[in-house]
Design a protein around this motif. Structure first.
Motif, PDB file in Angstrom:
ATOM      1  N   LEU A  18       0.838  -1.204   0.000  1.00 33.07           N
ATOM      2  CA  LEU A  18       0.000   0.000   0.000  1.00 33.07           C
ATOM      3  C   LEU A  18       0.874   1.255   0.000  1.00 33.07           C
ATOM      4  CD1 LEU A  18      -2.840   1.251   0.207  1.00 33.07           C
ATOM      5  CD2 LEU A  18      -2.633   1.042   2.702  1.00 33.07           C
ATOM      6  N   SER A  22       1.090   3.929  -3.062  1.00 25.79           N
ATOM      7  CA  SER A  22       0.800   5.334  -2.758  1.00 25.79           C
ATOM      8  C   SER A  22       1.926   6.249  -3.235  1.00 25.79           C
ATOM      9  CB  SER A  22       0.579   5.515  -1.255  1.00 25.79           C
ATOM     10  OG  SER A  22      -0.533   4.779  -0.825  1.00 25.79           O
ATOM     11  N   PRO A  33      -4.278   4.338  -4.860  1.00 29.43           N
ATOM     12  CA  PRO A  33      -4.131   3.372  -3.776  1.00 29.43           C
ATOM     13  C   PRO A  33      -5.463   2.934  -3.168  1.00 29.43           C
ATOM     14  CG  PRO A  33      -3.384   5.524  -3.066  1.00 29.43           C
ATOM     15  CD  PRO A  33      -3.677   5.625  -4.532  1.00 29.43           C
ATOM     16  N   ASP A  34      -6.537   3.630  -3.477  1.00 31.84           N
ATOM     17  CA  ASP A  34      -7.860   3.263  -2.969  1.00 31.84           C
ATOM     18  C   ASP A  34      -8.222   1.825  -3.325  1.00 31.84           C
ATOM     19  OD1 ASP A  34      -9.442   6.272  -2.586  1.00 31.84           O
ATOM     20  OD2 ASP A  34      -7.619   6.142  -3.769  1.00 31.84           O
ATOM     21  N   LEU A  37      -6.590   0.228  -0.478  1.00 34.09           N
ATOM     22  CA  LEU A  37      -7.040   0.774   0.799  1.00 34.09           C
ATOM     23  C   LEU A  37      -8.442   0.278   1.155  1.00 34.09           C
ATOM     24  CD1 LEU A  37      -6.687   2.725   3.213  1.00 34.09           C
ATOM     25  CD2 LEU A  37      -7.603   4.534   1.731  1.00 34.09           C
ATOM     26  N   TYR A  51      -3.910   2.344   7.993  1.00 36.76           N
ATOM     27  CA  TYR A  51      -3.869   2.265   6.532  1.00 36.76           C
ATOM     28  C   TYR A  51      -3.986   3.656   5.900  1.00 36.76           C
ATOM     29  CZ  TYR A  51      -4.514  -2.792   7.126  1.00 36.76           C
ATOM     30  OH  TYR A  51      -4.374  -4.114   7.472  1.00 36.76           O
ATOM     31  N   CYS A  55      -1.177   5.429   3.503  1.00 39.46           N
ATOM     32  CA  CYS A  55      -1.480   6.052   2.205  1.00 39.46           C
ATOM     33  C   CYS A  55      -1.027   7.504   2.173  1.00 39.46           C
ATOM     34  CB  CYS A  55      -2.981   5.999   1.931  1.00 39.46           C
ATOM     35  SG  CYS A  55      -3.548   4.518   1.124  1.00 39.46           S
ATOM     36  N   SER A  59       1.810   8.827  -0.248  1.00 38.82           N
ATOM     37  CA  SER A  59       1.388   9.789  -1.253  1.00 38.82           C
ATOM     38  C   SER A  59       2.194  11.081  -1.177  1.00 38.82           C
ATOM     39  CB  SER A  59      -0.106  10.080  -1.090  1.00 38.82           C
ATOM     40  OG  SER A  59      -0.561  10.918  -2.115  1.00 38.82           O
ATOM     41  N   ARG A 141      -3.931  15.283   1.093  1.00 37.05           N
ATOM     42  CA  ARG A 141      -3.873  13.823   0.963  1.00 37.05           C
ATOM     43  C   ARG A 141      -4.319  13.150   2.255  1.00 37.05           C
ATOM     44  NH1 ARG A 141      -4.642  12.651  -3.976  1.00 37.05           N
ATOM     45  NH2 ARG A 141      -3.401  10.786  -4.054  1.00 37.05           N
ATOM     46  N   PHE A 145      -7.482  10.443   2.323  1.00 32.44           N
ATOM     47  CA  PHE A 145      -7.384   9.042   2.741  1.00 32.44           C
ATOM     48  C   PHE A 145      -8.047   8.780   4.089  1.00 32.44           C
ATOM     49  CE2 PHE A 145      -3.647   9.321  -0.205  1.00 32.44           C
ATOM     50  CZ  PHE A 145      -4.249   8.607  -1.224  1.00 32.44           C
TER      51      PHE A 145
END
Length: 182
Positions: A18, A22, A33-34, A37, A51, A55, A59, A141, A145
């Motif tokens: 992950l 990201s 990345p969703d 995620l 998590y 991310c 990111s 970001r 997330f």
């Protein structure tokens, strides 16, 4: 790539994957990345915040790489990435908008499903203030997330049941959003 990411979501090294996705998504990779995620949070809601933090950190780190691509390598690698996504014409208008609206562009676009790599590369290419870029990236970001994680944490069972019953509709919707983002 999508199938690999879905398989990795259940793997013991899912957190590392992950983070890597990201990082890459913010600079060169087309899939957000969703995709990892969401199933990870649905499978382990008690780790939703971890998590989301993974991310966010990945990111932002990838955003720094994207900024560097735009700042140092725009004429070579930056233009190639932008052209690969068919956004060369839009990118020039986007880059010009930074003179007046740079901070707001980062804050708004960073929270949407549009490819964040466009924001990061444009920020570097426009030589936007790095520290303002970094701060705005962390905020936008993080909000993005953590909002996804919060929604899934709060409605995870309901959302999980919906996804299982209507997998085709959800998959189609995701593809439409992904393509629409580009």
């Amino acid at each position: 790539a999508y199938d690999w990411m879905m398989r990795m979501a259940g793997h013991e090294k899912a957190g590392q994957a992950l983070f890597g996705i990201s990082v890459l998504e913010s600079s060169v990779f087309p899939i957000p990345p969703d995709v990892m995620l969401i199933p990870m949070v649905l499978a382990r809601p008690e780790r939703a915040w971890l998590y989301a933090a993974i991310c966010t950190a990945g990111s932002v780190l990838g955003g720094i790489a994207g900024y560097a691509i735009g700042y140092f390598l725009y004429e070579t690698l930056g233009q190639w990435v932008i052209s690969t996504y068919g956004l060369a014409h839009q990118f020039e208008a986007y880059r010009a908008a930074y003179n007046e609206w740079g901070l707001w562009i980062i804050l708004i676009k960073g929270a949407t499903p549009i490819p964040y790599k466009i924001v990061t590369i444009a920020s570097g290419a426009a030589a936007f203030n790095f520290w303002v870029f970094l701060g705005a990236s962390m905020v936008t970001r993080g909000v993005r997330f953590f909002l996804v994680a919060a929604r899934l944490y709060g409605f995870g069972t309901t959302i999980g049941d919906f996804i299982e019953r209507r997998g085709t509709v959800v998959s189609t919707g995701f593809v439409v959003l992904l393509v629409g983002g580009f």
